[in-house]
Design a protein around this motif. Structure first.
Motif, PDB file in Angstrom:
ATOM      1  N   HIS A 136     -31.007  99.051  78.324  1.00 20.16           N
ATOM      2  CA  HIS A 136     -31.614 100.359  78.081  1.00 20.16           C
ATOM      3  C   HIS A 136     -32.867 100.246  77.211  1.00 20.16           C
ATOM      4  N   ARG A 137     -33.069  99.122  76.572  1.00 17.89           N
ATOM      5  CA  ARG A 137     -34.235  98.919  75.701  1.00 17.89           C
ATOM      6  C   ARG A 137     -35.452  98.388  76.448  1.00 17.89           C
ATOM      7  N   VAL A 138     -35.371  98.305  77.779  1.00 23.75           N
ATOM      8  CA  VAL A 138     -36.488  97.798  78.573  1.00 23.75           C
ATOM      9  C   VAL A 138     -37.151  98.969  79.292  1.00 23.75           C
ATOM     10  N   VAL A 139     -38.483  99.063  79.142  1.00 23.65           N
ATOM     11  CA  VAL A 139     -39.251 100.156  79.745  1.00 23.65           C
ATOM     12  C   VAL A 139     -40.436  99.570  80.511  1.00 23.65           C
ATOM     13  N   GLY A 140     -41.076 100.415  81.289  1.00 25.05           N
ATOM     14  CA  GLY A 140     -42.274  99.991  82.004  1.00 25.05           C
ATOM     15  C   GLY A 140     -43.428  99.755  81.044  1.00 25.05           C
ATOM     16  N   ALA A 141     -44.409  98.972  81.466  1.00 20.57           N
ATOM     17  CA  ALA A 141     -45.562  98.638  80.628  1.00 20.57           C
ATOM     18  C   ALA A 141     -46.330  99.879  80.185  1.00 20.57           C
ATOM     19  N   ASP A 142     -46.256 100.936  80.978  1.00 18.25           N
ATOM     20  CA  ASP A 142     -46.967 102.174  80.656  1.00 18.25           C
ATOM     21  C   ASP A 142     -46.090 103.171  79.879  1.00 18.25           C
ATOM     22  N   GLY A 143     -44.919 102.720  79.439  1.00 16.45           N
ATOM     23  CA  GLY A 143     -44.012 103.600  78.707  1.00 16.45           C
ATOM     24  C   GLY A 143     -43.082 104.399  79.600  1.00 16.45           C
ATOM     25  N   THR A 146     -37.819 103.687  83.552  1.00 14.95           N
ATOM     26  CA  THR A 146     -37.450 103.421  84.939  1.00 14.95           C
ATOM     27  C   THR A 146     -36.292 102.438  84.996  1.00 14.95           C
ATOM     28  N   GLY A 147     -35.659 102.385  86.140  1.00 18.89           N
ATOM     29  CA  GLY A 147     -34.756 101.316  86.468  1.00 18.89           C
ATOM     30  C   GLY A 147     -33.462 101.198  85.707  1.00 18.89           C
ATOM     31  N   TYR A 148     -32.867 102.269  85.252  1.00 22.55           N
ATOM     32  CA  TYR A 148     -31.615 102.137  84.521  1.00 22.55           C
ATOM     33  C   TYR A 148     -30.450 102.473  85.440  1.00 22.55           C
ATOM     34  N   LYS A 155     -29.936 106.442  79.558  1.00 19.20           N
ATOM     35  CA  LYS A 155     -30.881 105.544  78.897  1.00 19.20           C
ATOM     36  C   LYS A 155     -31.535 106.270  77.722  1.00 19.20           C
ATOM     37  N   ILE A 156     -31.954 107.498  77.958  1.00 21.66           N
ATOM     38  CA  ILE A 156     -32.576 108.294  76.902  1.00 21.66           C
ATOM     39  C   ILE A 156     -31.587 108.533  75.764  1.00 21.66           C
ATOM     40  N   GLN A 157     -30.339 108.875  76.102  1.00 22.11           N
ATOM     41  CA  GLN A 157     -29.315 109.096  75.074  1.00 22.11           C
ATOM     42  C   GLN A 157     -29.134 107.855  74.205  1.00 22.11           C
ATOM     43  N   VAL A 166     -38.486 108.598  71.685  1.00 22.78           N
ATOM     44  CA  VAL A 166     -38.615 108.703  73.139  1.00 22.78           C
ATOM     45  C   VAL A 166     -39.751 109.628  73.555  1.00 22.78           C
ATOM     46  N   ASP A 167     -40.358 110.346  72.599  1.00 19.53           N
ATOM     47  CA  ASP A 167     -41.506 111.187  72.931  1.00 19.53           C
ATOM     48  C   ASP A 167     -42.702 110.338  73.374  1.00 19.53           C
TER      49      ASP A 167
END
Length: 178
Positions: A136-143, A146-148, A155-157, A166-167
């Motif tokens: 859940h700590r992995v995000v896209g390069a642009d923030g 995705t992909g959870y 993932k947000i929780q 998360v803002d």
């Protein structure tokens, strides 16, 4: 024989699976790839030591503690490549995020082979021990969030639970192009 137990958590039901005193799986209710490729016979055994240790770890995690991954004996099934990616997941500090590309670059340095963020994303998505091996700590390069496999809302929780702002992240709009 695989031993399983069901637990409740702030993000919903969780199924744990263990074998040979090691945790081999943790899946959230409704998760993509639920049970993965497990084909062995399963038996519910709520008092199996590896499952009890994992329940305790998760209880502490959801109560705001930061238990160490090394407290648990983890043995997820997967290819050598996936296991390498999962090792890097376990190095992401609590409350921080990284990108698929960052993990790909670290694997390139370790293995000396060109690595794509997409290949890393595939391995991250098949992580059989969610939450503990913190995909859940992995995000896209642009923030982008995705992909959870457990779902973006979970993932947000989890990220909010860990104090991530998360803002600064966003959920990409689905393409409507044909």
């Amino acid at each position: 024989m695989l031993y399983t137990t069901q637990i409740s958590s702030p993000i919903g039901g969780i199924l744990l699976a263990a074998k040979n005193d090691a945790l081999i799986g943790l899946w959230m209710s409704g998760q993509k790839y639920y049970l993965g490729t497990l084909k062995e016979a399963m038996k519910e055994k709520n008092d199996y030591p590896a499952l009890l240790k994992t329940k305790d770890w998760l209880d502490r995690y959801f109560h705001g503690e930061k238990p160490e991954i090394t407290e648990l004996n983890l043995d997820p099934a997967g290819s050598a490549f996936r296991k390498t990616v999962w090792e890097f997941l376990c190095q992401i500090p609590y409350g921080e995020v990284t990108t698929y590309g960052d993990i790909a670059r670290k694997i390139e340095l370790k293995c000396g082979k060109k690595m794509s963020a997409q290949a890393v994303g595939g391995a991250v998505g098949h992580n059989a021990i969610s939450i503990i091996m913190p995909c859940h700590r992995v995000v896209g390069a642009d923030g982008s969030l995705t992909g959870y496999a457990g779902g973006i809302e979970k993932k947000i929780q989890l990220l909010k639970h860990e104090g991530v702002d998360v803002d600064q992240l966003y959920i990409p709009k689905k393409s409507t192009a044909p």
